[in-house]
Design an enzyme around this catalytic site. Structure first.
Site, PDB file in Angstrom:
ATOM      1  N   CYS A  94     -40.232   8.452  13.100  1.00  0.00           N
ATOM      2  CA  CYS A  94     -41.113   8.947  12.037  1.00  0.00           C
ATOM      3  C   CYS A  94     -42.291   8.020  11.827  1.00  0.00           C
ATOM      4  O   CYS A  94     -42.152   6.808  11.926  1.00  0.00           O
ATOM      5  CB  CYS A  94     -40.356   8.986  10.710  1.00  0.00           C
ATOM      6  SG  CYS A  94     -39.133  10.226  10.710  1.00  0.00           S
ATOM      7  N   GLY A 116     -31.438  15.847   9.358  1.00  0.00           N
ATOM      8  CA  GLY A 116     -32.172  14.677   8.857  1.00  0.00           C
ATOM      9  C   GLY A 116     -32.516  14.814   7.377  1.00  0.00           C
ATOM     10  O   GLY A 116     -33.093  15.807   6.965  1.00  0.00           O
ATOM     11  N   GLY A 160     -28.668  14.509  24.882  1.00  0.00           N
ATOM     12  CA  GLY A 160     -29.792  15.062  25.645  1.00  0.00           C
ATOM     13  C   GLY A 160     -29.322  16.057  26.677  1.00  0.00           C
ATOM     14  O   GLY A 160     -28.826  15.671  27.738  1.00  0.00           O
TER      15      GLY A 160
HETATM   16  C1  LIG Z   1     -34.182  22.386  16.092  1.00  0.00           C
HETATM   17  C2  LIG Z   1     -33.905  20.913  16.215  1.00  0.00           C
HETATM   18  C3  LIG Z   1     -33.949  20.107  15.061  1.00  0.00           C
HETATM   19  C4  LIG Z   1     -33.702  18.725  15.153  1.00  0.00           C
HETATM   20  N1  LIG Z   1     -33.711  17.955  14.012  1.00  0.00           N
HETATM   21  C5  LIG Z   1     -33.432  16.620  14.100  1.00  0.00           C
HETATM   22  C6  LIG Z   1     -33.365  15.806  12.921  1.00  0.00           C
HETATM   23  O1  LIG Z   1     -33.532  16.290  11.789  1.00  0.00           O
HETATM   24  N2  LIG Z   1     -33.120  14.476  13.072  1.00  0.00           N
HETATM   25  C7  LIG Z   1     -32.906  13.912  14.301  1.00  0.00           C
HETATM   26  O2  LIG Z   1     -32.671  12.705  14.398  1.00  0.00           O
HETATM   27  N3  LIG Z   1     -32.915  14.666  15.433  1.00  0.00           N
HETATM   28  C8  LIG Z   1     -33.180  15.995  15.360  1.00  0.00           C
HETATM   29  N4  LIG Z   1     -33.185  16.762  16.500  1.00  0.00           N
HETATM   30  C9  LIG Z   1     -32.902  16.130  17.815  1.00  0.00           C
HETATM   31  C10 LIG Z   1     -31.456  16.364  18.249  1.00  0.00           C
HETATM   32  O3  LIG Z   1     -30.532  15.804  17.329  1.00  0.00           O
HETATM   33  C11 LIG Z   1     -31.212  15.775  19.671  1.00  0.00           C
HETATM   34  O4  LIG Z   1     -31.457  14.382  19.643  1.00  0.00           O
HETATM   35  C12 LIG Z   1     -32.104  16.409  20.725  1.00  0.00           C
HETATM   36  O5  LIG Z   1     -32.251  17.795  20.492  1.00  0.00           O
HETATM   37  C13 LIG Z   1     -31.588  16.191  22.158  1.00  0.00           C
HETATM   38  O6  LIG Z   1     -30.297  16.749  22.345  1.00  0.00           O
HETATM   39  P1  LIG Z   1     -30.062  18.224  22.995  1.00  0.00           P
HETATM   40  O7  LIG Z   1     -30.834  18.254  24.280  1.00  0.00           O
HETATM   41  O8  LIG Z   1     -28.584  18.338  23.167  1.00  0.00           O
HETATM   42  O9  LIG Z   1     -30.608  19.215  22.015  1.00  0.00           O
HETATM   43  C14 LIG Z   1     -33.436  18.139  16.428  1.00  0.00           C
HETATM   44  C15 LIG Z   1     -33.393  18.963  17.574  1.00  0.00           C
HETATM   45  C16 LIG Z   1     -33.616  20.328  17.488  1.00  0.00           C
HETATM   46  C17 LIG Z   1     -33.557  21.169  18.738  1.00  0.00           C
END
Ligand SMILES: Cc1cc2nc3c(=O)[nH]c(=O)nc-3n(C[C@H](O)[C@H](O)[C@H](O)COP(=O)(O)O)c2cc1C
Length: 304
Positions: free
Chosen positions: A131, A47, A244
């Site tokens: 946000c 992000g 997710g």
């Molecule tokens: C450490 C970390 C940092 C993340 N940073 C962002 C971000 O900067 N912007 C964003 O839209 N989502 C961010 N996410 C969310 C992920 O892109 C994703 O939507 C979420 O982790 C669910 O997917 P997953 O279960 O495969 O991790 C972040 C997730 C994690 C774990």
């Protein structure tokens, strides 16, 4: 016969439906030694904000049953350093790069989108609306349909690049949010971001995270994410990107049946930096083994 694994999201052609989720894959370059970046569908970068951000104090990550909580606090290099230092590498790889962005005011979202509009290596924009709007009492853009409409409309007007809006699951009615973003001109929707949670250290009688609360991700959230993708797929016509708890090809294929055109892999990258590539290979094998010629045939093919 090799199955056709290609899909298209808002005019962006992907060699396969597997992208890396924002915040879990740096700016791509960090993973170049661990995964073949030209074997994944697309890279979504961390992000990005107008100014660099140091993020939250530590501890800011904790493991939980079936998942993890993070409160990184949107640490990032800021748009100037992204353009000067991160974009040149991204130009060298033959994989679409989608930039995830966020602002603390409507104006910041608009300015980021119009600056990225000028960056040729950016194939599209993913708008993180989870946000708080600092000018309007901290109300989160992603939990109020009207606030989401305004931010998406502004970004839509600021760029000709494809606009993907990333939905927050921390709402009562995900369909109302999806409709507001569609009405405002989004080209695609990605869902879901993390679910707000917390962890407590009983010995210390304190929260584990310095920020107290954090975002839950990983296998624990997959059923919620699947349900939301399925609900939104039945309500809006836009292409969806399912996110997710996707850890395997099976998980990814389930999201496609629920209505996703593509998927993003997040937490799995922390366990195996090559997870996205492995998942894409596994999906192709499933298609080949089951005599399915085209992955697009699975989109929304759930019999319910
Ligand atoms: C450490 C970390 C940092 C993340 N940073 C962002 C971000 O900067 N912007 C964003 O839209 N989502 C961010 N996410 C969310 C992920 O892109 C994703 O939507 C979420 O982790 C669910 O997917 P997953 O279960 O495969 O991790 C972040 C997730 C994690 C774990």
């Amino acid at each position: 016969m090799k199955p056709d694994m290609s899909v298209e999201i808002a005019g962006i052609r992907l060699r396969n439906p597997v992208m890396t989720a924002s915040g879990t894959f740096g700016y791509g370059e960090e993973f170049a030694g661990y995964v073949d970046l030209e074997k994944i569908g697309a890279i979504i970068t961390k992000g990005l904000s107008l100014k660099p951000r140091a993020g939250n104090p530590t501890p800011r990550i904790v493991e939980t049953p079936g998942g993890m909580l993070n409160a990184i606090g949107l640490q990032n290099v800021g748009i100037d350093a992204f353009i000067a230092k991160k974009a040149p590498f991204l130009r060298t790889i033959d994989t679409p790069v989608i930039v995830n962005l966020f602002g603390n005011t409507l104006e910041e979202y608009g300015e980021l989108a119009s600056r990225l509009d000028q960056v040729p290596e950016v194939a599209g924009i993913e708008v993180n609306i989870s946000c708080p709007n600092v000018k309007h009492g901290g109300i989160v853009f992603g939990t109020e349909p009207q606030a989401a409409y305004e931010v998406v409309e502004l970004v839509r007007g600021a760029t000709i690049k494809p606009v993907i809006v990333k939905l927050s699951p921390n709402v009562t009615d995900i369909v109302a949010m999806a409709r507001a973003c569609a009405d405002a001109g989004a080209d695609a929707l990605s869902l879901i971001n993390t679910l707000t949670g917390m962890a407590i250290d009983l010995q210390k009688h304190r929260p584990v995270l310095a920020n107290i609360t954090g975002g839950l991700s990983g296998p624990a959230i997959k059923p919620v994410a699947l349900r939301m993708v399925w609900q939104v797929a039945r309500a809006v016509k836009l292409p969806l990107i399912g996110i997710g708890g996707i850890m395997s090809a099976t998980d990814a294929l389930e999201f496609m049946l629920a209505g996703a055109t593509a998927v993003q892999v997040g937490t799995a990258n922390f366990l195996d930096p090559a997870a996205a590539e492995t998942i894409a290979v596994g999906m192709e094998r499933y298609l080949a083994d089951n005599g399915i010629a085209d992955v697009k045939g699975l989109i929304g093919a759930l019999e319910a």
